[in-house]
Motif scaffolding. Structure first.
Motif, PDB file in Angstrom:
ATOM      1  N   LEU A   8      15.042 -13.160   7.492  1.00  0.00           N
ATOM      2  CA  LEU A   8      15.893 -12.254   6.731  1.00  0.00           C
ATOM      3  C   LEU A   8      15.647 -10.781   7.019  1.00  0.00           C
ATOM      4  N   ILE A   9      14.448 -10.441   7.504  1.00  0.00           N
ATOM      5  CA  ILE A   9      14.047  -9.051   7.628  1.00  0.00           C
ATOM      6  C   ILE A   9      13.610  -8.761   9.053  1.00  0.00           C
ATOM      7  N   PRO A  10      13.951  -7.579   9.562  1.00  0.00           N
ATOM      8  CA  PRO A  10      13.494  -7.211  10.906  1.00  0.00           C
ATOM      9  C   PRO A  10      11.968  -7.288  11.020  1.00  0.00           C
ATOM     10  N   VAL A  11      11.484  -7.567  12.223  1.00  0.00           N
ATOM     11  CA  VAL A  11      10.060  -7.760  12.473  1.00  0.00           C
ATOM     12  C   VAL A  11       9.238  -6.567  12.019  1.00  0.00           C
ATOM     13  N   ALA A  12       9.708  -5.349  12.215  1.00  0.00           N
ATOM     14  CA  ALA A  12       8.941  -4.161  11.838  1.00  0.00           C
ATOM     15  C   ALA A  12       8.629  -4.154  10.349  1.00  0.00           C
ATOM     16  N   VAL A  13       9.545  -4.630   9.531  1.00  0.00           N
ATOM     17  CA  VAL A  13       9.333  -4.635   8.088  1.00  0.00           C
ATOM     18  C   VAL A  13       8.346  -5.717   7.687  1.00  0.00           C
ATOM     19  N   THR A  14       8.366  -6.863   8.355  1.00  0.00           N
ATOM     20  CA  THR A  14       7.459  -7.951   7.976  1.00  0.00           C
ATOM     21  C   THR A  14       6.009  -7.618   8.294  1.00  0.00           C
ATOM     22  N   GLN A  15       5.767  -6.575   9.073  1.00  0.00           N
ATOM     23  CA  GLN A  15       4.413  -6.155   9.370  1.00  0.00           C
ATOM     24  C   GLN A  15       3.851  -5.260   8.271  1.00  0.00           C
ATOM     25  N   GLU A  17       2.430  -4.464   4.610  1.00  0.00           N
ATOM     26  CA  GLU A  17       1.660  -5.238   3.644  1.00  0.00           C
ATOM     27  C   GLU A  17       2.430  -5.312   2.327  1.00  0.00           C
ATOM     28  N   THR A  18       2.671  -6.519   1.863  1.00  0.00           N
ATOM     29  CA  THR A  18       3.411  -6.734   0.623  1.00  0.00           C
ATOM     30  C   THR A  18       2.474  -7.256  -0.460  1.00  0.00           C
ATOM     31  N   PRO A  19       2.779  -6.987  -1.725  1.00  0.00           N
ATOM     32  CA  PRO A  19       1.919  -7.478  -2.805  1.00  0.00           C
ATOM     33  C   PRO A  19       1.753  -8.996  -2.797  1.00  0.00           C
ATOM     34  N   CYS A  20       2.792  -9.729  -2.456  1.00  0.00           N
ATOM     35  CA  CYS A  20       2.693 -11.192  -2.464  1.00  0.00           C
ATOM     36  C   CYS A  20       1.791 -11.712  -1.357  1.00  0.00           C
ATOM     37  N   ALA A  21       1.581 -10.908  -0.324  1.00  0.00           N
ATOM     38  CA  ALA A  21       0.695 -11.323   0.768  1.00  0.00           C
ATOM     39  C   ALA A  21      -0.760 -10.985   0.479  1.00  0.00           C
ATOM     40  N   THR A  22      -0.997 -10.063  -0.445  1.00  0.00           N
ATOM     41  CA  THR A  22      -2.365  -9.622  -0.699  1.00  0.00           C
ATOM     42  C   THR A  22      -2.915 -10.093  -2.045  1.00  0.00           C
ATOM     43  N   PHE A  38       2.855  -8.904 -14.923  1.00  0.00           N
ATOM     44  CA  PHE A  38       2.025  -8.211 -13.936  1.00  0.00           C
ATOM     45  C   PHE A  38       2.580  -8.431 -12.533  1.00  0.00           C
ATOM     46  N   ALA A  39       2.975  -9.654 -12.223  1.00  0.00           N
ATOM     47  CA  ALA A  39       3.559  -9.954 -10.911  1.00  0.00           C
ATOM     48  C   ALA A  39       4.852  -9.161 -10.705  1.00  0.00           C
ATOM     49  N   LYS A  40       5.670  -9.088 -11.734  1.00  0.00           N
ATOM     50  CA  LYS A  40       6.911  -8.316 -11.633  1.00  0.00           C
ATOM     51  C   LYS A  40       6.621  -6.837 -11.387  1.00  0.00           C
ATOM     52  N   ALA A  41       5.576  -6.330 -12.024  1.00  0.00           N
ATOM     53  CA  ALA A  41       5.199  -4.926 -11.823  1.00  0.00           C
ATOM     54  C   ALA A  41       4.713  -4.693 -10.392  1.00  0.00           C
ATOM     55  N   LEU A  42       3.966  -5.643  -9.845  1.00  0.00           N
ATOM     56  CA  LEU A  42       3.527  -5.506  -8.453  1.00  0.00           C
ATOM     57  C   LEU A  42       4.724  -5.477  -7.505  1.00  0.00           C
ATOM     58  N   CYS A  43       5.742  -6.254  -7.812  1.00  0.00           N
ATOM     59  CA  CYS A  43       6.940  -6.274  -6.965  1.00  0.00           C
ATOM     60  C   CYS A  43       7.627  -4.913  -6.907  1.00  0.00           C
ATOM     61  N   SER A  44       7.499  -4.139  -7.959  1.00  0.00           N
ATOM     62  CA  SER A  44       8.180  -2.841  -7.980  1.00  0.00           C
ATOM     63  C   SER A  44       7.649  -1.893  -6.906  1.00  0.00           C
ATOM     64  N   THR A  45       6.462  -2.175  -6.372  1.00  0.00           N
ATOM     65  CA  THR A  45       5.890  -1.334  -5.313  1.00  0.00           C
ATOM     66  C   THR A  45       6.191  -1.868  -3.916  1.00  0.00           C
TER      67      THR A  45
END
Length: 91
Positions: A8-15, A17-22, A38-45
């Motif tokens: 769904l997302i270009p390769v540059a964006v998948t590199q 760091e996302t909250p769900c990955a960390t 708390f999870a929803k708040a992390l998504c906002s970043t």
């Protein structure tokens, strides 16, 4: 979760760091309302929050926090209800 974005997302964006990955993966599927918020708040970043939400809606995710929103049975709901019966209103 991040692997779902590869188509769904270009390769540059998948590199990025996302909250769900960390964060703890269980957080995105938490049972406690405070953990869900708390999870929803992390998504906002997250830089891919819009694509995540769009993908979850398209896939009709059965449950969990996706794109800063809570899904239950494939539908976005405003908040997680605690377990048990709702309280009766005092008359």
């Amino acid at each position: 979760m991040t692997a779902l974005f590869e188509d769904l997302i270009p390769v540059a964006v998948t590199q990025v760091e996302t909250p769900c990955a960390t964060a703890d993966p269980e957080l995105w599927f938490a049972q406690q309302p405070a953990d869900v918020e708390f999870a929803k708040a992390l998504c906002s970043t997250c830089p891919v929050v819009r694509a995540c939400l769009a993908g979850a809606k398209e896939r009709e995710e059965p449950w969990g926090v996706w794109g800063g929103e809570l899904f239950e049975r494939g539908v976005v709901v405003p908040r997680k209800r605690p377990r048990g019966r709702p309280r009766k209103n005092a008359a």
